[in-house]
Design a protein around this motif. Structure first.
Motif, PDB file in Angstrom:
ATOM      1  N   GLU A  62       0.835  -1.200   0.000  1.00 23.67           N
ATOM      2  CA  GLU A  62       0.000   0.000   0.000  1.00 23.67           C
ATOM      3  C   GLU A  62       0.875   1.257   0.000  1.00 23.67           C
ATOM      4  O   GLU A  62       1.873   1.298   0.717  1.00 23.67           O
ATOM      5  N   PRO A  63       0.511   2.255  -0.780  1.00 25.48           N
ATOM      6  CA  PRO A  63       1.275   3.503  -0.738  1.00 25.48           C
ATOM      7  C   PRO A  63       1.155   4.156   0.639  1.00 25.48           C
ATOM      8  O   PRO A  63       0.136   4.007   1.314  1.00 25.48           O
ATOM      9  N   GLU A  64       2.186   4.855   1.017  1.00 21.50           N
ATOM     10  CA  GLU A  64       2.162   5.580   2.277  1.00 21.50           C
ATOM     11  C   GLU A  64       2.192   7.073   1.954  1.00 21.50           C
ATOM     12  O   GLU A  64       2.946   7.512   1.097  1.00 21.50           O
ATOM     13  N   VAL A  65       1.343   7.844   2.618  1.00 13.44           N
ATOM     14  CA  VAL A  65       1.289   9.288   2.382  1.00 13.44           C
ATOM     15  C   VAL A  65       1.667  10.000   3.673  1.00 13.44           C
ATOM     16  O   VAL A  65       1.051   9.792   4.715  1.00 13.44           O
ATOM     17  N   LEU A  66       2.705  10.830   3.569  1.00 11.28           N
ATOM     18  CA  LEU A  66       3.162  11.640   4.693  1.00 11.28           C
ATOM     19  C   LEU A  66       2.813  13.089   4.416  1.00 11.28           C
ATOM     20  O   LEU A  66       2.736  13.507   3.270  1.00 11.28           O
ATOM     21  N   SER A  67       2.629  13.845   5.462  1.00 14.72           N
ATOM     22  CA  SER A  67       2.273  15.250   5.315  1.00 14.72           C
ATOM     23  C   SER A  67       3.276  16.098   6.066  1.00 14.72           C
ATOM     24  O   SER A  67       3.509  15.888   7.251  1.00 14.72           O
ATOM     25  N   ARG A  68       3.866  17.050   5.368  1.00 11.51           N
ATOM     26  CA  ARG A  68       4.778  18.004   5.994  1.00 11.51           C
ATOM     27  C   ARG A  68       4.238  19.409   5.734  1.00 11.51           C
ATOM     28  O   ARG A  68       4.339  19.933   4.638  1.00 11.51           O
ATOM     29  N   GLY A  69       3.602  19.978   6.752  1.00 10.09           N
ATOM     30  CA  GLY A  69       3.060  21.311   6.634  1.00 10.09           C
ATOM     31  C   GLY A  69       1.785  21.391   5.821  1.00 10.09           C
ATOM     32  O   GLY A  69       1.280  22.466   5.550  1.00 10.09           O
ATOM     33  N   PHE A  70       1.242  20.262   5.424  1.00  9.78           N
ATOM     34  CA  PHE A  70       0.047  20.243   4.587  1.00  9.78           C
ATOM     35  C   PHE A  70      -1.213  20.151   5.441  1.00  9.78           C
ATOM     36  O   PHE A  70      -2.049  21.036   5.420  1.00  9.78           O
ATOM     37  N   VAL A  71      -1.355  19.092   6.188  1.00 12.22           N
ATOM     38  CA  VAL A  71      -2.473  18.935   7.118  1.00 12.22           C
ATOM     39  C   VAL A  71      -1.944  18.284   8.389  1.00 12.22           C
ATOM     40  O   VAL A  71      -0.950  17.581   8.370  1.00 12.22           O
ATOM     41  N   TYR A  72      -2.642  18.516   9.487  1.00  7.91           N
ATOM     42  CA  TYR A  72      -2.303  17.858  10.740  1.00  7.91           C
ATOM     43  C   TYR A  72      -2.727  16.402  10.609  1.00  7.91           C
ATOM     44  O   TYR A  72      -3.899  16.100  10.401  1.00  7.91           O
ATOM     45  N   GLN A  73      -1.788  15.472  10.686  1.00  7.40           N
ATOM     46  CA  GLN A  73      -2.052  14.080  10.340  1.00  7.40           C
ATOM     47  C   GLN A  73      -3.109  13.411  11.206  1.00  7.40           C
ATOM     48  O   GLN A  73      -3.893  12.631  10.713  1.00  7.40           O
ATOM     49  N   LYS A  74      -3.141  13.702  12.487  1.00  6.41           N
ATOM     50  CA  LYS A  74      -4.108  13.015  13.351  1.00  6.41           C
ATOM     51  C   LYS A  74      -5.531  13.434  13.038  1.00  6.41           C
ATOM     52  O   LYS A  74      -6.449  12.654  13.154  1.00  6.41           O
ATOM     53  N   GLY A  75      -5.731  14.669  12.610  1.00  6.91           N
ATOM     54  CA  GLY A  75      -7.072  15.146  12.332  1.00  6.91           C
ATOM     55  C   GLY A  75      -7.508  14.942  10.898  1.00  6.91           C
ATOM     56  O   GLY A  75      -8.658  15.179  10.561  1.00  6.91           O
ATOM     57  N   GLU A  77      -6.921  12.003   8.833  1.00 13.16           N
ATOM     58  CA  GLU A  77      -6.690  10.639   8.358  1.00 13.16           C
ATOM     59  C   GLU A  77      -7.581  10.305   7.162  1.00 13.16           C
ATOM     60  O   GLU A  77      -7.168   9.608   6.245  1.00 13.16           O
ATOM     61  N   GLU A  78      -8.797  10.818   7.164  1.00  9.89           N
ATOM     62  CA  GLU A  78      -9.715  10.562   6.046  1.00  9.89           C
ATOM     63  C   GLU A  78      -9.163  11.145   4.740  1.00  9.89           C
ATOM     64  O   GLU A  78      -9.183  10.488   3.698  1.00  9.89           O
ATOM     65  N   LEU A  79      -8.640  12.363   4.798  1.00  8.96           N
ATOM     66  CA  LEU A  79      -8.071  12.995   3.607  1.00  8.96           C
ATOM     67  C   LEU A  79      -6.835  12.239   3.138  1.00  8.96           C
ATOM     68  O   LEU A  79      -6.669  11.986   1.943  1.00  8.96           O
ATOM     69  N   LEU A  80      -5.971  11.833   4.056  1.00  5.75           N
ATOM     70  CA  LEU A  80      -4.766  11.094   3.680  1.00  5.75           C
ATOM     71  C   LEU A  80      -5.115   9.734   3.083  1.00  5.75           C
ATOM     72  O   LEU A  80      -4.464   9.275   2.139  1.00  5.75           O
ATOM     73  N   GLU A  81      -6.164   9.094   3.592  1.00  9.01           N
ATOM     74  CA  GLU A  81      -6.602   7.818   3.020  1.00  9.01           C
ATOM     75  C   GLU A  81      -7.141   8.025   1.606  1.00  9.01           C
ATOM     76  O   GLU A  81      -6.896   7.214   0.713  1.00  9.01           O
ATOM     77  N   ALA A  82      -7.862   9.113   1.387  1.00 10.55           N
ATOM     78  CA  ALA A  82      -8.371   9.415   0.049  1.00 10.55           C
ATOM     79  C   ALA A  82      -7.215   9.695  -0.915  1.00 10.55           C
ATOM     80  O   ALA A  82      -7.260   9.292  -2.082  1.00 10.55           O
ATOM     81  N   ILE A  83      -6.164  10.352  -0.426  1.00  8.48           N
ATOM     82  CA  ILE A  83      -4.988  10.592  -1.270  1.00  8.48           C
ATOM     83  C   ILE A  83      -4.315   9.271  -1.605  1.00  8.48           C
ATOM     84  O   ILE A  83      -3.883   9.049  -2.742  1.00  8.48           O
ATOM     85  N   ARG A  84      -4.241   8.343  -0.632  1.00  8.92           N
ATOM     86  CA  ARG A  84      -3.686   7.001  -0.914  1.00  8.92           C
ATOM     87  C   ARG A  84      -4.463   6.333  -2.039  1.00  8.92           C
ATOM     88  O   ARG A  84      -3.884   5.699  -2.917  1.00  8.92           O
ATOM     89  N   GLY A  85      -5.777   6.478  -1.992  1.00 12.46           N
ATOM     90  CA  GLY A  85      -6.616   5.905  -3.053  1.00 12.46           C
ATOM     91  C   GLY A  85      -6.291   6.504  -4.408  1.00 12.46           C
ATOM     92  O   GLY A  85      -6.237   5.794  -5.419  1.00 12.46           O
TER      93      GLY A  85
END
Length: 134
Positions: A62-75, A77-85
């Motif tokens: 599965e791809p992994e998506v990290l965020s640096r200064g983009f969004v607060y990762q804990k809040g 997770e739904e957006l990061l999962e959609a980006i993984r998709g």
């Protein structure tokens, strides 16, 4: 002396005009660098880590998506999962079209994720796809 001590800040308080000019150039990074830094500070960087099979172009995990200064990762997770998709879709679309070259896959991921993020957030972060071919 400055090169030996490497102080955090240097404030020239003496010297001739030519010394002041040389000191002023030391902090000059150019307008392009400043513009890029402002862009990164405003919109951040989502980083997509993707492991691909070198021959078939298939995802190995599965791809992994990290965020640096983009969004607060804990809040977000739904957006990061959609980006993984979207990353999965971009890799699959490229594979179906016969684009297994890493440059083409990177461009497809960057385009798909950039469009999606802009639609969802109205921001244009610098998308950084990192591919590992095994």
């Amino acid at each position: 002396m400055i090169h030996l001590l490497r102080p955090r800040y240097v404030v020239p308080v003496h010297g001739e005009y030519r010394h002041l000019v040389l000191n002023a150039r030391g902090g000059d990074v150019g307008t392009v660098v400043l513009r890029d830094r402002q862009h990164l500070a405003r919109d951040g960087v989502p980083i997509a880590l993707v492991a691909l099979d070198r021959h078939t172009g298939r995802l190995l995990q599965e791809p992994e998506v990290l965020s640096r200064g983009f969004v607060y990762q804990k809040g977000a997770e739904e957006l990061l999962e959609a980006i993984r998709g979207r990353v999965r879709q971009a890799v699959e679309r490229g594979r179906r079209q016969g684009q297994t070259e890493s440059g083409a896959v990177r461009a497809e991921i960057r385009d798909q994720v950039s469009r999606f993020v802009y639609q969802r957030t109205g921001r244009q972060p610098m998308v950084l796809p990192l591919l590992v071919e095994v």
